[in-house]
Design a protein around this motif. Structure first.
Motif, short mmCIF file in Angstrom:
data_model
loop_
_atom_site.label_atom_id
_atom_site.label_comp_id
_atom_site.label_asym_id
_atom_site.label_seq_id
_atom_site.Cartn_x
_atom_site.Cartn_y
_atom_site.Cartn_z
N GLY A 1 3.65 -1.64 -6.71
CA GLY A 1 4.70 -0.22 -6.17
C GLY A 1 5.73 -0.40 -5.90
N SER A 2 6.91 0.51 -5.31
CA SER A 2 7.99 0.32 -4.88
C SER A 2 7.72 -0.56 -2.89
CB SER A 2 8.43 1.14 -5.27
OG SER A 2 8.66 1.82 -6.02
N PHE A 3 6.67 0.70 -2.37
CA PHE A 3 6.74 0.75 -1.16
C PHE A 3 7.18 0.43 -0.10
CE2 PHE A 3 3.14 -1.52 -3.86
CZ PHE A 3 1.75 -1.30 -3.94
N GLY B 1 -1.07 5.71 3.09
CA GLY B 1 -1.69 6.50 2.40
C GLY B 1 -1.46 5.13 1.33
N HIS B 2 -0.88 4.49 1.57
CA HIS B 2 -0.79 3.28 0.58
C HIS B 2 -2.32 2.56 1.06
CE1 HIS B 2 3.57 3.71 -0.61
NE2 HIS B 2 2.97 4.50 -0.40
N ARG C 1 -3.27 2.98 -9.08
CA ARG C 1 -2.74 4.19 -8.54
C ARG C 1 -3.23 5.00 -7.43
NH1 ARG C 1 2.58 2.99 -8.91
NH2 ARG C 1 3.28 4.47 -9.54
N LEU D 1 -2.81 9.08 -6.80
CA LEU D 1 -2.49 10.24 -6.63
C LEU D 1 -2.83 11.55 -5.51
CD1 LEU D 1 -5.10 11.39 -9.87
CD2 LEU D 1 -1.99 10.44 -9.70
N ASP E 1 2.26 14.00 -9.50
CA ASP E 1 1.41 12.24 -9.16
C ASP E 1 0.96 11.99 -10.72
OD1 ASP E 1 2.94 11.42 -7.66
OD2 ASP E 1 1.19 10.92 -5.77
N THR F 1 -6.38 10.66 -3.56
CA THR F 1 -5.32 10.64 -1.46
C THR F 1 -6.88 10.81 -0.58
OG1 THR F 1 -3.81 10.38 -0.10
CG2 THR F 1 -4.24 12.43 -1.42
N TYR G 1 -3.17 11.83 4.30
CA TYR G 1 -2.10 11.13 3.35
C TYR G 1 -1.86 12.04 2.42
CZ TYR G 1 -4.38 7.62 6.65
OH TYR G 1 -5.00 6.49 7.52
P1 ADP Z 1 6.14 3.56 -7.18
O1 ADP Z 1 7.69 3.34 -7.09
O2 ADP Z 1 5.48 2.71 -8.14
O3 ADP Z 1 5.86 5.51 -7.12
P2 ADP Z 1 5.23 3.66 -4.36
O4 ADP Z 1 5.04 2.97 -3.10
O5 ADP Z 1 6.28 5.11 -4.22
O6 ADP Z 1 5.65 3.02 -5.92
O7 ADP Z 1 3.63 4.32 -4.64
C1 ADP Z 1 2.76 3.26 -5.25
C2 ADP Z 1 1.47 4.30 -5.13
O8 ADP Z 1 0.88 4.54 -4.52
C3 ADP Z 1 1.63 5.72 -6.85
O9 ADP Z 1 0.49 5.23 -7.35
C4 ADP Z 1 1.52 6.43 -5.78
O10 ADP Z 1 1.25 7.68 -5.89
C5 ADP Z 1 1.16 6.53 -4.70
N1 ADP Z 1 0.96 6.36 -3.06
C6 ADP Z 1 2.12 6.89 -2.79
N2 ADP Z 1 1.69 7.51 -1.11
C7 ADP Z 1 0.23 8.02 -1.46
C8 ADP Z 1 -0.35 8.45 -0.72
N3 ADP Z 1 -0.24 9.32 0.61
N4 ADP Z 1 -2.10 8.67 -0.88
C9 ADP Z 1 -1.92 8.34 -2.02
N5 ADP Z 1 -1.56 7.06 -2.81
C10 ADP Z 1 0.08 7.33 -2.88
#
Ligand code: ADP
Length: 160
Positions: free
Chosen positions: A7-9, A15-16, A86, A88, A93, A118, A122
């Protein structure tokens, strides 16, 4: 079994961390792959994003945080991960992950996808919303770990 959570994080949210923690209960090792060059405008550089996630997951012994470039499936194969993790949150998503999963399967049939729904707390958290709220002076405590609150706020205060 090793899983890759890519992910980008930018930045890591609770949530992550929740997804990483739950994946760490299922897999022997979870490698968090911080995508070095996403097609998104970034607030934090790669090293900062790695450091913020490492500190957020410091209490989970089988989670490692590193960076990668290029195809997710190629990096998964390089580190011997046969599963991509990943998270959701919503229907949108799902649509995105669904397309990507098919493409990834086509590219690397030996790498499978596991998605974590999720946690309710979150559900509405996204890195982009958190940045927007913080930029406008909103309180992001309880959405990201405390050290991330400080890091985000100091980015925005140094910009003014
Ligand atoms: P990307 O740019 O790859 O989407 P993100 O950092 O936005 O990277 O997200 C990484 C992963 O974490 C993705 O699968 C995203 O759906 C998931 N994700 C993001 N926020 C949450 C959350 N609040 N709860 C569960 N999963 C999440």
């Amino acid at each position: 079994m090793t899983a890759l959570y890519p992910g980008s994080f930018d930045p890591v949210t609770l949530g992550h961390v929740d997804v990483a923690r739950r994946a760490a209960r299922l897999f022997d090792k979870v490698v968090v792959g911080v995508y070095a060059t996403p097609s998104k405008q970034l607030l934090f550089d790669t090293n900062e994003r790695i450091d913020l996630f490492r500190r957020a997951a410091a209490d989970i012994p089988n989670v490692e945080v590193t960076h990668f470039q290029g195809l997710v499936v190629r990096f998964a194969q390089e580190i011997g991960a046969n599963t991509i993790v990943r998270g959701l949150r919503s229907g949108s998503d799902f649509e995105y992950e669904f397309d990507m999963a098919f493409m990834n399967r086509r590219l690397a049939p030996d790498v499978d996808l596991v998605s974590f729904m999720t946690s309710l707390d979150y559900m509405f958290l996204s890195s982009s919303l958190i940045k927007e709220v913080a930029m406008l002076g909103g309180d992001i405590r309880g959405m990201v770990p405390p050290h991330v609150v400080d890091a985000v706020n100091s980015k925005f205060s140094s910009r003014v």
